[in-house]
Design a protein around this motif. Structure first.
Motif, PDB file in Angstrom:
ATOM      1  N   LEU A  11     -70.530 104.196 165.389  1.00 49.90           N
ATOM      2  CA  LEU A  11     -69.862 103.101 164.693  1.00 49.90           C
ATOM      3  C   LEU A  11     -70.769 102.506 163.619  1.00 49.90           C
ATOM      4  O   LEU A  11     -70.314 102.192 162.516  1.00 49.90           O
ATOM      5  N   ASP A  14     -70.670 104.765 160.682  1.00 52.10           N
ATOM      6  CA  ASP A  14     -69.400 104.595 159.965  1.00 52.10           C
ATOM      7  C   ASP A  14     -69.390 103.332 159.116  1.00 52.10           C
ATOM      8  O   ASP A  14     -68.782 103.297 158.050  1.00 52.10           O
ATOM      9  N   LYS A  15     -70.063 102.291 159.588  1.00 53.05           N
ATOM     10  CA  LYS A  15     -70.112 101.021 158.862  1.00 53.05           C
ATOM     11  C   LYS A  15     -71.284 100.955 157.884  1.00 53.05           C
ATOM     12  O   LYS A  15     -71.474  99.939 157.218  1.00 53.05           O
ATOM     13  N   LEU A  54     -69.559  93.307 165.305  1.00 53.23           N
ATOM     14  CA  LEU A  54     -68.915  94.494 164.713  1.00 53.23           C
ATOM     15  C   LEU A  54     -67.390  94.421 164.757  1.00 53.23           C
ATOM     16  O   LEU A  54     -66.723  95.353 164.307  1.00 53.23           O
ATOM     17  N   CYS A  56     -65.256  94.604 167.360  1.00 55.07           N
ATOM     18  CA  CYS A  56     -64.760  95.737 168.136  1.00 55.07           C
ATOM     19  C   CYS A  56     -64.704  95.377 169.611  1.00 55.07           C
ATOM     20  O   CYS A  56     -65.042  94.264 169.991  1.00 55.07           O
TER      21      CYS A  56
END
Length: 67
Positions: A11, A14-15, A54, A56
């Motif tokens: 993650l 991806d960020k 994040l 999430c």
């Protein structure tokens, strides 16, 4: 059972974030970062900080593996 934080690290990629970026943004210590990197257990409070940072859920950052 073993804990894996590979979903967290994916993650972050991806960020476009580094672990140190996460540490600053979520107010994590160097020791906590080391535990995450070694796939050791961390406190629920730490996981909540990461999730809020994040935006999430737990399942996006933690994976439970059976031995």
């Amino acid at each position: 059972m073993e804990v894996s934080y590979n979903p967290l690290f994916k993650l972050l990629i991806d960020k476009g974030m580094k672990k140190t970026d996460l540490a600053k943004k979520a107010d994590l210590t160097a020791g906590t970062l080391a535990k995450l990197s070694k796939h050791q257990t961390v406190s629920m409070e730490t996981l909540i900080k990461i999730c809020l940072c994040l935006d999430c859920t737990f399942d996006a950052i933690v994976e439970i593996k059976q031995k």
